[in-house]
Design a protein around this motif. Structure first.
Motif, PDB file in Angstrom:
ATOM      1  N   TYR A  22       0.817  -1.211   0.000  1.00 13.40           N
ATOM      2  CA  TYR A  22       0.000   0.000   0.000  1.00 13.40           C
ATOM      3  C   TYR A  22       0.853   1.264   0.000  1.00 13.40           C
ATOM      4  N   LYS A  23       2.053   1.192   0.523  1.00 15.24           N
ATOM      5  CA  LYS A  23       2.948   2.354   0.480  1.00 15.24           C
ATOM      6  C   LYS A  23       3.178   2.760  -0.970  1.00 15.24           C
ATOM      7  N   ASN A  24       3.516   1.781  -1.814  1.00 13.89           N
ATOM      8  CA  ASN A  24       3.771   2.070  -3.223  1.00 13.89           C
ATOM      9  C   ASN A  24       2.519   2.578  -3.930  1.00 13.89           C
ATOM     10  N   ILE A  25       1.373   2.029  -3.565  1.00 13.20           N
ATOM     11  CA  ILE A  25       0.115   2.468  -4.179  1.00 13.20           C
ATOM     12  C   ILE A  25      -0.186   3.911  -3.810  1.00 13.20           C
ATOM     13  N   VAL A  26      -0.071   4.237  -2.535  1.00 15.70           N
ATOM     14  CA  VAL A  26      -0.409   5.586  -2.067  1.00 15.70           C
ATOM     15  C   VAL A  26       0.564   6.627  -2.607  1.00 15.70           C
ATOM     16  N   LEU A  27       1.827   6.281  -2.734  1.00 22.29           N
ATOM     17  CA  LEU A  27       2.817   7.246  -3.215  1.00 22.29           C
ATOM     18  C   LEU A  27       2.717   7.500  -4.724  1.00 22.29           C
ATOM     19  N   SER A  29       0.193   8.543  -7.475  1.00 21.60           N
ATOM     20  CA  SER A  29      -1.159   9.110  -7.535  1.00 21.60           C
ATOM     21  C   SER A  29      -2.076   8.350  -8.493  1.00 21.60           C
ATOM     22  N   LYS A  30      -1.547   7.847  -9.605  1.00 20.64           N
ATOM     23  CA  LYS A  30      -2.380   7.089 -10.550  1.00 20.64           C
ATOM     24  C   LYS A  30      -2.828   5.762  -9.927  1.00 20.64           C
ATOM     25  N   LEU A  31      -1.877   5.042  -9.303  1.00 24.08           N
ATOM     26  CA  LEU A  31      -2.225   3.781  -8.640  1.00 24.08           C
ATOM     27  C   LEU A  31      -3.175   4.018  -7.481  1.00 24.08           C
ATOM     28  N   SER A  32      -2.953   5.095  -6.747  1.00 22.42           N
ATOM     29  CA  SER A  32      -3.802   5.419  -5.603  1.00 22.42           C
ATOM     30  C   SER A  32      -5.239   5.653  -6.065  1.00 22.42           C
ATOM     31  N   LYS A  33      -5.398   6.410  -7.120  1.00 21.82           N
ATOM     32  CA  LYS A  33      -6.731   6.689  -7.659  1.00 21.82           C
ATOM     33  C   LYS A  33      -7.411   5.394  -8.107  1.00 21.82           C
ATOM     34  N   GLN A  34      -6.665   4.531  -8.796  1.00 24.49           N
ATOM     35  CA  GLN A  34      -7.213   3.253  -9.264  1.00 24.49           C
ATOM     36  C   GLN A  34      -7.616   2.363  -8.090  1.00 24.49           C
ATOM     37  N   GLU A  67     -10.550   6.561   1.964  1.00 29.64           N
ATOM     38  CA  GLU A  67      -9.236   7.084   2.350  1.00 29.64           C
ATOM     39  C   GLU A  67      -8.322   5.917   2.692  1.00 29.64           C
ATOM     40  N   ILE A  68      -7.086   5.998   2.222  1.00 31.80           N
ATOM     41  CA  ILE A  68      -6.067   5.013   2.587  1.00 31.80           C
ATOM     42  C   ILE A  68      -5.016   5.749   3.408  1.00 31.80           C
ATOM     43  N   GLY A  69      -4.699   5.213   4.574  1.00 33.13           N
ATOM     44  CA  GLY A  69      -3.693   5.830   5.436  1.00 33.13           C
ATOM     45  C   GLY A  69      -2.881   4.758   6.136  1.00 33.13           C
ATOM     46  N   PHE A  70      -2.056   5.188   7.074  1.00 31.54           N
ATOM     47  CA  PHE A  70      -1.168   4.265   7.773  1.00 31.54           C
ATOM     48  C   PHE A  70      -1.169   4.534   9.266  1.00 31.54           C
TER      49      PHE A  70
END
Length: 160
Positions: A22-27, A29-34, A67-70
């Motif tokens: 999830y770190k890589n996804i959140v960092l 922006s395109k992956l995070s949106k998807q 929302e995705i967080g840590f």
């Protein structure tokens, strides 16, 4: 929850992600949106399968944000779903019921209900222990990973 019948619900799922995916996804922006879109659609599908009834009348919850967080570090992500729906409240005792498919919780999650200023929780049947705070206005419960979820919830609250 508002006296008008608007219900705003936040459901938080907590994960263990040893590979920090999830770190890589959140960092990115395109992956995070998807990913948020996939999560949104999956949660909405689950909500569409539920039967939510307030005072005997069916209502339809909708996801309005994700929302995705840590927590602590990148190995402990959480996903928060912001959900809204409408009910018709009355003075006196109101009843919220939710029927859904029974399952075993794959991840722990926490639910918070905040009732109107003039409301008090009377009773709850959630299948797990719960806590009432804020002079009876806040109901919260946590479902630990591996818990057998029976597929039914009921909350009675009084509105003055």
């Amino acid at each position: 929850m508002r006296e008008t019948g608007l219900i705003e619900q936040i459901v938080v799922f907590e994960y263990h992600d040893p590979l920090e995916e999830y770190k890589n996804i959140v960092l990115d922006s395109k992956l995070s949106k998807q990913e948020k879109e996939v999560l949104w659609n999956n949660m909405q599908r689950f909500l569409d399968e539920e039967k939510v009834v307030i005072n005997g009348k069916r209502t339809y919850p909708k996801v309005v944000d994700v929302e995705i967080g840590f927590r602590e570090d990148y190995k402990h992500p959480y996903i928060s779903f912001f959900i809204v729906f409408l009910g018709e409240f009355k003075k006196g005792v109101n009843v919220y019921e939710d029927e859904y498919e029974a399952e075993v919780a794959e991840y722990p999650y926490t639910v918070y209900w905040v009732f109107p200023l003039k409301a008090r929780v009377v009773s709850a049947d959630l299948g797990v222990p719960y806590t009432i705070l804020g002079n009876g206005r806040i109901l919260s419960f946590t479902v630990p990973r591996g818990t057998r979820i029976r597929g039914y919830e009921r909350i009675e609250f009084e509105l003055n």
